[in-house]
Write an enzyme that holds these catalytic residues in place. Structure first.
Site, PDB file in Angstrom:
ATOM      1  N   HIS A   1      35.459  39.567  28.915  1.00  0.00           N
ATOM      2  CA  HIS A   1      35.766  41.102  29.609  1.00  0.00           C
ATOM      3  C   HIS A   1      37.698  40.527  29.542  1.00  0.00           C
ATOM      4  O   HIS A   1      37.886  41.743  29.722  1.00  0.00           O
ATOM      5  CB  HIS A   1      35.810  41.984  30.343  1.00  0.00           C
TER       6      HIS A   1
ATOM      7  N   ILE B   1      42.759  42.924  30.605  1.00  0.00           N
ATOM      8  CA  ILE B   1      41.201  42.872  31.196  1.00  0.00           C
ATOM      9  C   ILE B   1      40.194  44.658  30.500  1.00  0.00           C
ATOM     10  O   ILE B   1      41.102  45.219  31.469  1.00  0.00           O
ATOM     11  CB  ILE B   1      41.207  43.114  33.070  1.00  0.00           C
ATOM     12  N   CYS B   2      39.515  44.129  30.274  1.00  0.00           N
ATOM     13  CA  CYS B   2      38.098  45.071  30.232  1.00  0.00           C
ATOM     14  C   CYS B   2      37.257  45.352  31.259  1.00  0.00           C
ATOM     15  O   CYS B   2      36.468  44.978  31.319  1.00  0.00           O
ATOM     16  CB  CYS B   2      37.535  44.864  29.131  1.00  0.00           C
ATOM     17  N   ALA B   3      38.056  46.331  32.042  1.00  0.00           N
ATOM     18  CA  ALA B   3      37.178  46.842  33.204  1.00  0.00           C
ATOM     19  C   ALA B   3      37.222  48.096  33.946  1.00  0.00           C
ATOM     20  O   ALA B   3      38.653  48.500  33.522  1.00  0.00           O
ATOM     21  CB  ALA B   3      37.286  46.065  34.199  1.00  0.00           C
TER      22      ALA B   3
ATOM     23  N   PHE C   1      40.017  51.130  26.748  1.00  0.00           N
ATOM     24  CA  PHE C   1      38.579  50.358  26.405  1.00  0.00           C
ATOM     25  C   PHE C   1      36.943  51.080  26.236  1.00  0.00           C
ATOM     26  O   PHE C   1      37.117  52.268  26.800  1.00  0.00           O
ATOM     27  CB  PHE C   1      38.612  49.453  27.547  1.00  0.00           C
TER      28      PHE C   1
END
Lengths: 152, 117
Positions: free
Chosen positions: A84, A91-93, A145
């Site tokens: 991620h 950051i893909c969160a 995202f």
């Protein structure tokens, strides 16, 4: 100076200065626009012995608006190898995007990212990393995202 | 012994009545209850206000979570909130609360004292 964000951040700063969660340290917080925090994953994990820097950028509407958070990537630092985390530090969160809540905080974000790393099973870059990094906006908040993976 | 009171100085103290579902409280930090959004005590005021009390009231959700009203409204009025409670992400429904109904607690009468000006 008397913006919502500065009042809230000065409280968070006081807390971080008295007691930082384990594995997290305040590296730089000389203003209320940008903070740098160090994080490492304690205990057994794929990231044992590694440490990373996180850059938080706040706008005056914080904590109503989410901070922009990314790993620092420069001559001395890399982003963790994680499905991620893009190699440019983005950051893909979901909590940094559409699941942000104003009751979250800098330390809550650090702890979440720490556990995201701790639970990692395989060190690899997200699919399409190269393409993303080539076209990514400078501010990760501008990236839309898709949060399709709840397992990590 | 004869005592003559020459003058006296009264001090009043007020607190929002957070209701029955607020037990002995997880007041670990000794700071009292704070608004989860601005982290200022409920008895203080939100960052946009200068005067605590009636000018900066609290708001209760059906989910039992409490915030400074101004803080919660700032959040709820953003698209990002999806109209959810910041604590539990349940749809935000403001709870009906009338001060008169709140049952008196074991606290001395000053719990009902009006907010200081």
């Amino acid at each position: 100076m008397a913006s919502i964000s500065s009042r809230r951040l000065s409280k968070e700063l006081k807390e971080l200065n008295t007691e930082c969660p384990a594995g997290i340290k305040l590296v730089e917080a000389s203003n209320f626009d940008k903070w740098i925090l160090g994080i490492e994953v304690l205990g057994d994990s794929l990231y044992k012995g590694e440490s990373f820097l996180l850059k938080f950028t706040f706008d005056p509407g914080y904590p109503i608006s989410a901070p922009a958070v990314q790993f620092v990537v420069d001559s001395e630092h890399e982003a963790p190898l994680h499905p991620h985390v893009y190699s440019n530090g983005h950051i893909c969160a979901s909590i940094l995007g559409d699941a942000w809540s104003p009751v979250l905080s800098v330390s809550a974000v650090c702890i979440t990212l720490q556990s995201m790393l701790a639970s990692c099973k395989k060190k690899e870059r997200p699919e399409g990393n190269d393409r993303y990094v080539r076209f990514a906006p400078e501010n990760p908040k501008k990236t839309k995202f898709l949060y399709d993976d709840d397992t990590v | 012994m004869k005592v003559t009171v020459k003058n006296w100085h009264a001090i009043a103290h007020w607190r929002w009545d957070l209701g029955a579902n607020e037990p002995e409280n997880d007041d670990i930090d000794g700071e009292g209850d704070v608004c989860g959004i601005c982290r200022v005590p409920f008895e203080g005021c939100c960052p946009s206000c200068k005067m605590p009390g009636d000018d900066c009231p609290l708001i209760w959700g059906e989910c039992t979570h409490v915030f400074h009203m101004h803080c919660l409204l700032k959040w709820i009025n953003t698209a990002a909130s999806k109209h959810q409670c910041p604590m539990d992400r349940r749809p935000w429904v403001t709870a009906e609360r009338t001060v008169a109904k709140s049952k008196p607690t074991q606290e001395p009468p000053l719990a009902n004292a009006p907010p200081l000006p």
